[in-house]
Structures are given as structure tokens and as C-alpha cells.
Design an enzyme around this catalytic site. Structure first.
Site, PDB file in Angstrom:
ATOM      1  N   MET A  40       0.837  -1.200   0.000  1.00 21.32           N
ATOM      2  CA  MET A  40       0.000   0.000   0.000  1.00 21.32           C
ATOM      3  C   MET A  40       0.875   1.254   0.000  1.00 21.32           C
ATOM      4  O   MET A  40       1.833   1.339   0.773  1.00 21.32           O
ATOM      5  CB  MET A  40      -0.889   0.017   1.243  1.00 21.32           C
ATOM      6  N   HIS A  70       0.265  -8.013  -4.113  1.00 21.99           N
ATOM      7  CA  HIS A  70      -0.896  -7.209  -4.511  1.00 21.99           C
ATOM      8  C   HIS A  70      -0.517  -5.737  -4.410  1.00 21.99           C
ATOM      9  O   HIS A  70      -0.382  -5.208  -3.310  1.00 21.99           O
ATOM     10  CB  HIS A  70      -2.050  -7.572  -3.561  1.00 21.99           C
ATOM     11  N   MET A  72      -1.318  -2.195  -4.332  1.00 20.32           N
ATOM     12  CA  MET A  72      -2.334  -1.158  -4.166  1.00 20.32           C
ATOM     13  C   MET A  72      -1.597   0.181  -4.202  1.00 20.32           C
ATOM     14  O   MET A  72      -1.313   0.805  -3.176  1.00 20.32           O
ATOM     15  CB  MET A  72      -3.069  -1.341  -2.828  1.00 20.32           C
TER      16      MET A  72
HETATM   17  C1  DX5 Z   1      -7.274  -4.547   2.042  1.00 22.19           C
HETATM   18  C2  DX5 Z   1      -6.327  -5.680   2.324  1.00 22.19           C
HETATM   19  C3  DX5 Z   1      -7.061  -6.683   3.194  1.00 22.19           C
HETATM   20  C4  DX5 Z   1      -6.219  -7.837   3.625  1.00 22.19           C
HETATM   21  C5  DX5 Z   1      -7.096  -8.922   4.209  1.00 22.19           C
HETATM   22  O1  DX5 Z   1      -6.617  -3.580   1.328  1.00 22.19           O
HETATM   23  O2  DX5 Z   1      -5.919  -6.265   1.102  1.00 22.19           O
HETATM   24  O3  DX5 Z   1      -8.157  -7.147   2.456  1.00 22.19           O
HETATM   25  O4  DX5 Z   1      -5.523  -8.343   2.579  1.00 22.19           O
HETATM   26  O5  DX5 Z   1      -7.664  -8.397   5.321  1.00 22.19           O
HETATM   27  P1  DX5 Z   1      -8.739  -9.185   6.193  1.00 22.19           P
HETATM   28  O6  DX5 Z   1      -8.686 -10.643   5.822  1.00 22.19           O
HETATM   29  O7  DX5 Z   1      -8.302  -8.947   7.591  1.00 22.19           O
HETATM   30  O8  DX5 Z   1     -10.043  -8.562   5.824  1.00 22.19           O
HETATM   31 ZN    ZN Z   2      -4.523  -7.971  -1.022  1.00 25.55          ZN
END
Ligand code: DX5
Ligand code: ZN
Length: 229
Positions: A40, A70, A72
Site C-alpha cells: 500500500m 498485490h 495497491m
Molecule cells: C485490504 C487488504 C485486506 C487484507 C485482508 O486492502 O488487502 O483485504 O488483505 O484483510 P482481512 O482478511 O483482515 O479482511
Molecule cells: Zn490484497
């Protein structure tokens, strides 16, 4: 890499970073092969997590695991080679941050990684049709990205069913992944609707007993495999 689907992919975003090695070992010692790394940037999403250095650490802690990174972040092209060099096996980018998505997906491939495209809760599955032939995975965000521990967005099920139908219609074989608010309450239904990879942060790393949480989640997910969507 072949996986026994459905796959449970713990997200280290929810892990205790002071005990990251131990917590990852608790996962891999209990059969987890796929680790999800949530990157992030504080711009595309209202939070900052970690960068290539953390992915490199996770790779050193678990040489065998499949690292699903991932992104973001705005301008992900600037960092694809860094995450590939850090040890990513798959890099997924958001449709919403890639004006030249086809070129970005090629960039990930040229760096030797599998490719993923991600859509936010308010982004339509239809927008992905031109790129579906080029990706190995589609990630449907089931929360608004930025934080772990949020509530699952129920309208996600319709998007999963729509994407599964598109995959069949186009005779493609990309994996369908979901991320956010995944737990024992929805794992079975998610798999029954067509999900292949379930990202789970809090439901794994915030559990009192990580191995038990993994067993329970995997059992719930597998029970969805043989039910009609
Ligand atoms: C959101 C993150 C979350 C994380 C999982 O940006 O990507 O979704 O991976 O979080 P939980 O499983 O705690 O919702
Ligand atoms: Zn993710």
C-alpha cells in the site's frame, strides 16, 4: 505451479511483524503454500504497508512459498522489477491505477512473474474483458482496499458469478481470488460461487491459534467445492 484448489492465502498485512518468521512458519508448517503480500502506497489507498524489502524478507523466511504480491499503488510500473527481484511469483495490479494496463501486464510477464488484475468493489467485471486473455489471475476486492479487518461486501458474490461465467464463456483458465473480510462464515459460499484463492488476513493471524484457524478455514472452503453455485 499447480495448486490444490481452493487455496487459502494468508495476508501478512495482519501478521505480528515482531514475530513474522514464527507466524509464517505456523502457516507453512500447516500446509500453507501461498502467501499474500499487500503493498500500500498511501496514495491509491489511505494506508501505507510495506515495500520490496518486506517481500525479500518473506522470501528469505519461506523459500518455497508462492508469493502473491498485490500492488495497491499509483504507477505500479515503477516498482514491478523491484518486487520481481524481491522474490514475487505473481504480481497483481489494480485496473484503477493502470491507464496502459496491457503494457503493465506485459511488464510483469517480462519480469518473469505470473500476472493478476484487481478490481475494487465499485469497478465492473465487464471492464476486464479485453485483458482477461492475458492474465493468470483476477482479484475481486471484497472490501474497499487499505485496511485489514473490514466487513465483507455482500454484493461481491454477484461479481464472482459474473466473472466465473465470463471465464467459461471465453474458455479461459485464470484463477479467481478474493481479498477482504474472508472467514469461516463466507468461505464455503465464496468457493461455491467459483472462487479459487481466498486471501485471509485477520481470520488467520488474529486468531488465537493460527494452525486451528487454517484447518477450519480450509475445511469450510473445501466444503464449497462440491456444492452447486
Ligand atoms: C485490504 C487488504 C485486506 C487484507 C485482508 O486492502 O488487502 O483485504 O488483505 O484483510 P482481512 O482478511 O483482515 O479482511
Ligand atoms: Zn490484497
Amino acid at each position: 505451479m499447480n495448486f490444490n484448489l481452493p487455496v487459502l492465502a494468508p495476508s501478512i498485512l495482519a501478521a505480528d511483524f515482531s514475530r513474522l518468521g514464527d507466524q509464517i512458519s505456523e502457516c507453512t508448517d500447516h500446509g500453507i503454500q501461498w502467501i499474500h503480500c499487500d503493498i500500500m502506497d498511501g496514495h491509491f489507498v489511505p494506508n501505507i504497508s510495506f515495500g520490496p524489502g518486506m517481500v525479500k524478507t518473506v522470501r528469505s523466511l519461506t523459500p518455497e512459498a508462492f508469493l502473491d504480491v498485490h500492488l495497491m499503488m499509483e504507477n505500479p510500473d515503477l516498482f514491478i522489477d523491484d518486487f520481481a527481484d524481491a522474490g514475487a511469483d505473481l504480481i497483481s495490479v489494480h485496473y484503477e491505477t493502470c491507464p496502459h494496463l496491457h503494457r503493465t501486464i506485459q511488464n510483469i510477464k517480462e519480469n518473469g512473474c505470473m500476472t493478476g488484475v484487481v478490481i475494487n468493489p465499485a469497478t465492473s467485471v465487464d471492464l476486464l474483458v479485453p485483458i482477461l486473455v492475458d492474465v493468470d489471475l483476477v482479484l475481486i476486492m471484497t472490501v474497499n482496499p487499505g485496511f485489514g479487518g473490514q466487513a465483507f461486501i455482500e454484493s461481491s458474490y454477484d461479481k464472482i458469478v459474473q466473472l466465473t461465467a465470463l471465464r467459461d464463456q471465453l474458455q479461459l483458465s485464470f484463477l479467481i481470488e478474493v481479498d477482504g473480510g474472508v472467514g469461516t462464515k463466507n468461505a464455503k459460499k465464496l468457493v461455491s460461487k467459483g472462487v479459487d484463492v481466498l486471501v485471509a488476513g485477520s481470520s488467520v493471524f488474529k486468531a488465537d491459534n493460527i494452525p486451528n484457524a487454517i484447518t477450519t478455514l480450509e475445511k469450510a472452503a473445501r466444503s464449497g467445492s462440491n456444492t452447486v453455485a
